[in-house]
Design a protein around this motif. Structure first.
Motif, short mmCIF file in Angstrom:
data_model
loop_
_atom_site.label_atom_id
_atom_site.label_comp_id
_atom_site.label_asym_id
_atom_site.label_seq_id
_atom_site.Cartn_x
_atom_site.Cartn_y
_atom_site.Cartn_z
N GLY C 51 78.32 17.19 10.35
CA GLY C 51 78.43 17.98 9.13
C GLY C 51 79.81 18.56 8.95
N VAL C 52 80.39 19.02 10.04
CA VAL C 52 81.77 19.55 9.95
C VAL C 52 82.71 18.43 9.52
N GLU C 53 82.50 17.25 10.08
CA GLU C 53 83.33 16.10 9.67
C GLU C 53 83.19 15.86 8.18
N ALA C 54 81.96 15.98 7.68
CA ALA C 54 81.75 15.78 6.24
C ALA C 54 82.44 16.85 5.43
N LEU C 55 82.36 18.10 5.89
CA LEU C 55 83.00 19.18 5.13
C LEU C 55 84.51 18.96 5.05
N LEU C 56 85.10 18.48 6.14
CA LEU C 56 86.54 18.21 6.10
C LEU C 56 86.85 17.13 5.06
N LEU C 57 85.99 16.10 5.01
CA LEU C 57 86.18 15.06 4.00
C LEU C 57 86.09 15.67 2.60
N HIS C 81 81.92 10.51 10.97
CA HIS C 81 80.80 11.13 10.26
C HIS C 81 79.63 10.15 10.20
N GLY C 82 79.91 8.94 9.78
CA GLY C 82 78.83 7.95 9.69
C GLY C 82 78.24 7.62 11.05
N THR C 83 79.13 7.33 12.00
CA THR C 83 78.65 6.97 13.33
C THR C 83 77.83 8.09 13.94
N THR C 84 78.33 9.32 13.81
CA THR C 84 77.61 10.45 14.40
C THR C 84 76.26 10.65 13.73
N MET C 85 76.24 10.68 12.42
CA MET C 85 74.99 10.98 11.74
C MET C 85 73.93 9.92 12.01
N ILE C 86 74.34 8.65 12.04
CA ILE C 86 73.36 7.60 12.24
C ILE C 86 72.93 7.50 13.69
N PHE C 87 73.90 7.34 14.59
CA PHE C 87 73.56 7.04 15.98
C PHE C 87 73.35 8.27 16.84
N ILE C 508 77.14 24.62 0.22
CA ILE C 508 75.81 25.25 0.10
C ILE C 508 74.86 24.66 1.13
N ILE C 509 74.95 23.35 1.33
CA ILE C 509 74.12 22.73 2.38
C ILE C 509 74.42 23.39 3.73
N ALA C 510 75.72 23.59 3.99
CA ALA C 510 76.10 24.19 5.26
C ALA C 510 75.45 25.57 5.43
N VAL C 511 75.47 26.36 4.37
CA VAL C 511 74.85 27.69 4.44
C VAL C 511 73.36 27.55 4.71
N SER C 512 72.73 26.59 4.06
CA SER C 512 71.28 26.43 4.26
C SER C 512 70.97 26.08 5.71
N ILE C 513 71.81 25.27 6.30
CA ILE C 513 71.58 24.90 7.71
C ILE C 513 71.75 26.12 8.60
#
Lengths: 206, 109, 701
Positions: C51-57, C81-87, C508-513
């Motif tokens: 998620g942090v990787e996504a926020l940086l993107l 981000h993709g590799t982490t989230m999937i695998f 906002i997603i980050a806050v929800s998490i």
């Protein structure tokens, strides 16, 4: 009151819902996945061996069919010694089982020796290495992985043989293991049956 | 030893005898010899597609013999052959399509 | 409360572990529940990292021509981000649920091979660390001129510089060749990617064999296959998908590793290799993979919806068979990821048609979920909110997916953000919402408490709004031409406004998490006690006390029908409505008492340290392969192999279960199981708080 997890783990098939021991079912499930593994490698070889125009020598140009035929025969016979080992154990002939186990491992080792010899010939005589062309890469990786599987099998066979020697025979649990190693061994054999025909016999241009 | 002695591994109702195993091995050796002979005949006489059909057929027989008798599938519960067949059929189907897509195998029609 | 454990003194060189408490208890555990919990925490940690990787993107993309990230850093971030989230997130969190629940759902004590289960977990654990160690050790060097470097002989085979993101794999989570090969990605980063995935794949393959044998062989009496809860079915289907798809990617990853390390020419156009071969092999795995990602969540939703609609699942058999059909068809559509790669028109037509057919079983499931809710007495607890959210969001994602199946349409959509929108709607709106539904729903089984409903609803609405704000605009951004995997866009494109909205949504997603994490942490200690049956549920995992006792069922259950537990509590009146039996509360009380007080000795598999030792050898071998041109690289391979081999031998000698006689004074060497004596309750063992607190209140005699 029977304890399902306990009984299943010990291998009492009458308590397992399918009637097949856990480890046996597990081995069969694993082997069915190996078709996908070797299928990819064989397809890869078929792809590149059929592409013309690569530089360097193609594997099909340098096969030694008589030599490989003998190798294949050796591996086939090792399947025979394998079932004889298993058969001996079912009759509680521990010595016979040990002998045939060792024979299987020995034949497997002979097969591997043949592979090593073949690879050495290809590299030294014909200068065909991993990097010669994609067909060569595909050949070496396919037969290399098959050989690795054979080697692992030989190690397992010798381990069972060693355990049998130390303890004067194989217990019920180890007996099941012998059957499982046998399944693995036959599988490696049938993959070679496919490889011998598809990669060797059918690959050489007429 | 336990009381569950009847569960000697691999003990099923039908069990080929060692003599039968030797005969099967003999058959496998003969089939291999035929395969190799076909190879040389093809190179001498040019059998065309017949060569491939025969060789694949012979390999298939060897394959099935080892699976059926040496791996004991003939005498096992159907579930085992189902798993095994599923993996085999899936592998063949998928890779056939890949080879077709890559131009190695032509799909006629 | 004590657990009396009787164990052998010596099996090999070291004493067999005796303890089930404390850190050592977790390290040597073979208990599926503990393993599931560890998978869950690890996966969630990676969720945060991804998620942090996504926020940086998203920060980078929030303004046109942004210079927040370099192009290389951007590539690294979307790759990881993709590799982490999937695998490292969705797959292991699925494993977490399957590990914890599968034995409970089918009435078993544990999985078929408990030590193998632990091995899978430790292989995964070390694999994730190995992959992420690229940030310390990896090198990502700019490609040189077309003469190229054969294999991976990039300078500096040892630890790279600390240029943080330049050390990361940057070839995309799909590693397309030859871009991610030795010529265009010299350096070691993509080797960490390829070998890391290889390790992770092995973990999942072993797990899949374990789960298949468990489901087929370890079901309780009366638990016919078509009486199993849907989640158990979906787990089985996923196991088959893993079993048959992982060998394919294993071959592909070996091939790319050999290209990079040993000079083979599988994917190198210069030598005659075919890059399209990589795409075929990758997507042959990759498409079943996405069903591996979604089917557990579908299973979770199929459990939650009936409970909170107070109605049976509509069309149980159809839902089960649809799941199997999706998996089966899923093997036949992989080239729909390759419509723009130059495959023939015949292939495009065939795969396009095949892809459309998947909509049929998927639609069946969606209509059945809706049919479950229709006419039910809906209770909008937090699990239900997330499950309903799944149905809605996944449907949207599925619809955009159908548009991809139309080939000319896909030619416009591919490589744009429209595709990004699609897969995030199915993977986040689908899988992640489903995962949260499951976490809230089964939280009581882990902890004996309920998560705070107010915080749960806050989490849901924040996540729902944030998610839609993030990913809905991507549909039109994509159709307007915003290209994927591109680190910046020009102001003239007019894409900035909605990109800002997307970035706001991401935060906002980050806050929800964060809300969820607080809720989880707080509720574990201070949540309201759940009792045995907090949700008035239907399936047998709720017939045992919360938190789950170490032995699961005090006596193996006997199941008579689907939704067995529900029918213990309810009967139907003339109009088919459920009427609670007067003795239901007493039944529940009895179940709780019986669950905590087993009347017969219970045999459990004993802990073992061989799984973790064996697993630890693997990354050493793979580090050695990356640096195999150096001496110490070769040494590493040897050491790693030795460690794994020794552990394997020790494992083979160590008995898991042997037929035994547990009278006192019996030969202790034969004795290798933990015995729970009647009257003991060791439910505290499975409590997750032991991981945090350290020592538990269990005395080991």
């Amino acid at each position: 009151m029977s304890d399902l997890a306990h009984d299943a783990a010990v291998g009492h098939p009458e308590h397992e819902s399918t009637g097949i021991e856990n480890r046996k079912l597990g081995m069969w499930v694993f082997l069915s996945s190996e078709f996908l593994f070797f299928g990819a490698l064989i397809s890869n070889y078929l792809l590149y061996s059929n592409r013309t125009g690569f530089e360097g020598v193609y594997p099909a140009e340098i096969y030694d069919i008589p030599f490989t035929s003998v190798s294949s025969f050796v591996l086939l016979m090792s399947s025979l010694t394998m079932v004889l080992a298993h058969n001996a154990l079912t009759r509680n002939d521990q010595n016979g089982a040990r002998t045939w186990l060792f024979a299987t491992a020995a034949l497997g080792a002979v097969f591997l020796g043949g592979q090593v010899f073949e690879f050495t010939e290809f590299i030294v005589e014909y200068d065909m290495t991993l990097s010669t062309n994609p067909a060569a890469s595909a050949f070496y990786v396919l037969t290399g992985f098959h050989g690795t599987h054979v080697a692992i099998g030989v190690i397992m066979l010798l381990s069972l043989w060693g355990i049998s020697r130390r303890r004067g025979g194989l217990s019920e649990k180890h007996g099941l293991n012998l059957e499982l190693v046998g399944l693995y061994w036959h599988f490696v054999d049938i993959i070679w049956i496919v490889i011998f025909t598809v990669v060797y016999l059918l690959s050489v241009p007429v | 030893m336990t009381s569950e002695q009847h569960d000697q591994p691999g003990q099923h109702d039908h069990h080929p005898t060692p003599a039968q195993y030797w005969k099967i091995a003999g058959l496998l050796a003969v089939l291999t010899a035929i395969e190799v002979s076909l190879f040389y005949i093809d190179h001498a006489l040019g059998l065309g597609i017949f060569n491939a059909i025969m060789l694949l057929g012979l390999s298939a027989v060897k394959f099935l013999v080892v699976v059926g008798w040496f791996m004991h599938v003939r005498y096992e519960k159907p579930m085992i052959s189902r798993f095994f067949t599923a993996g085999f059929v899936l592998a063949c189907s998928l890779y056939l399509v890949v080879l077709a897509a890559l131009g190695v195998v032509a799909i006629r029609g | 409360m004590t657990a009396t454990a009787e164990r052998p003194t010596i099996t090999t060189i070291f004493r067999r572990p005796r303890s089930t408490s404390g850190l050592w208890g977790w390290i040597t555990t073979v208990d599926h529940k503990k393993i599931g919990i560890m998978y869950g925490y690890a996966a969630f940690t990676f969720f945060i990292v991804g998620g942090v990787e996504a926020l940086l993107l998203r920060i980078q993309l929030a303004s046109a021509n942004s210079e927040f990230l370099t192009a290389g850093a951007y590539n690294a971030l979307f790759t990881m981000h993709g590799t982490t989230m999937i695998f490292l997130f969705v797959m292991p969190v699925g494993a977490a649920f399957m590990n914890y629940l599968l034995p409970l759902l089918i009435g078993a004590r544990d999985v078929a091979f408990p030590r193998l289960n632990a091995l899978s977990w430790w292989i995964f654990f070390f694999g994730g660390i190995f992959l992420y160690s690229t940030f310390i050790f990896g090198t990502s060097v700019p490609p040189v001129s077309p003469g190229g470097i054969p294999g991976n002989l990039a300078a500096g085979g040892g630890p790279g510089s600390f240029n943080f993101l330049a050390t990361s794999p940057d070839g995309g989570w799909f590693g397309y060749q030859p871009n991610a090969g030795p010529l265009y990605s010299p350096g070691t980063a993509m080797d960490y990617w390829a070998l890391g995935l290889q390790i992770l794949g092995l973990a999942s393959l072993i797990s899949s064999i374990n789960f298949i044998v468990t489901v087929f062989n370890m079901r309780a009496k009366g638990m016919r296959l078509l009486r199993m809860p849907v989640f158990a079915w979906m787990s089985t289907v996923v196991a088959f998908l893993l079993l048959f798809s992982l060998p394919i990617i294993a071959v592909a990853l070996f091939m790319v590793t050999f290209d990079r390390q040993f000079g083979t020419l599988f994917f190198a156009p210069v030598g005659g290799g075919d890059p399209i071969l990589w795409q075929h092999l990758f997507w042959l795995f990759g498409h079943p993979e996405v069903y591996i990602l979604i089917l557990p969540a579908m299973g979770i939703v199929s459990e939650v919806l009936p409970v909170f609609s107070r109605k049976p699942l509509f069309g149980y058999s159809a839902v089960v068979f649809a799941g199997a059909a999706i998996a089966f068809l899923g093997f036949g559509v992989w080239a729909h990821h390759m419509f723009a790669s130059g495959i023939t028109p015949v292939a495009q037509a065939a795969f396009g048609l095949a892809t459309m057919t998947i909509a049929i079983p998927t639609g069946i499931k969606i209509f059945n979920w809706m049919g479950t809710m229709w006419g039910g007495r809906i209770k909008l607890s937090t699990p239900m909110l997330f499950a309903s959210g799944f149905v809605a969001m996944f449907t949207i994602g599925g619809l955009s997916g159908v548009t991809h199946s139309i080939v000319p349409s896909d030619w416009q959509q591919t490589d744009t953000y429209y595709i990004v929108a699609h897969f995030h709607y199915v993977l986040f709106g689908g899988a992640v919402f489903g995962i949260f539904a499951g976490l809230y729903y089964w939280f009581p089984k882990l902890t004996g408490r309920v998560m705070n409903p107010g915080l749960g609803k806050t989490h849901f609405w924040l996540q729902f709004i944030g998610f839609n704000l993030t990913f809905a605009p991507m549909h039109w951004l994509g159709l307007q031409g915003m290209v994927r995997r591109t680190w910046k866009y020009a102001p003239e494109t007019g894409l900035e406004t909605w990109n800002v909205a997307v970035t706001v949504g991401a935060f906002i997603i980050a806050v929800s998490i964060a809300v969820f994490m607080y809720n989880w942490y707080h509720s574990r200690r201070h949540g309201e006690l759940s009792g045995l049956d907090p949700w008035d549920a239907r399936t047998i995992e709720w017939t045992i006390p919360n938190p789950t006792p170490e032995y699961n069922f005090a006596t193996p259950p006997e199941v008579t029908r689907l939704d067995h537990f529900w029918h213990l509590k309810y009967e139907e009146d003339e109009e088919g409505r459920a009427v609670r039996l007067p003795e239901a509360d007493q039944i529940i009380a009895d179940l709780e008492y019986d669950g905590l007080n087993p009347r017969h000795p219970i045999h459990l598999p004993a802990p073992s340290y061989f799984p973790i030792i064996m697993a630890s050898g693997l990354p050493l071998i793979f580090y050695g392969i990356i640096y195999h041109t150096t001496t110490w690289g070769k040494v590493l391979i040897g050491i790693g192999a030795l460690i794994s081999l020794s552990a394997l031998i020790g494992w083979a000698i160590e008995p898991l279960e042997e037929p035994m006689d547990h009278e006192p004074g019996h030969d202790v060497d034969e004795f290798d199981e933990e015995i729970i004596e009647p009257g003991d309750a060791s439910s505290a063992d499975a409590d997750v708080s032991s991981l945090v607190d350290g020592e538990m209140e269990v005395s080991d005699e």
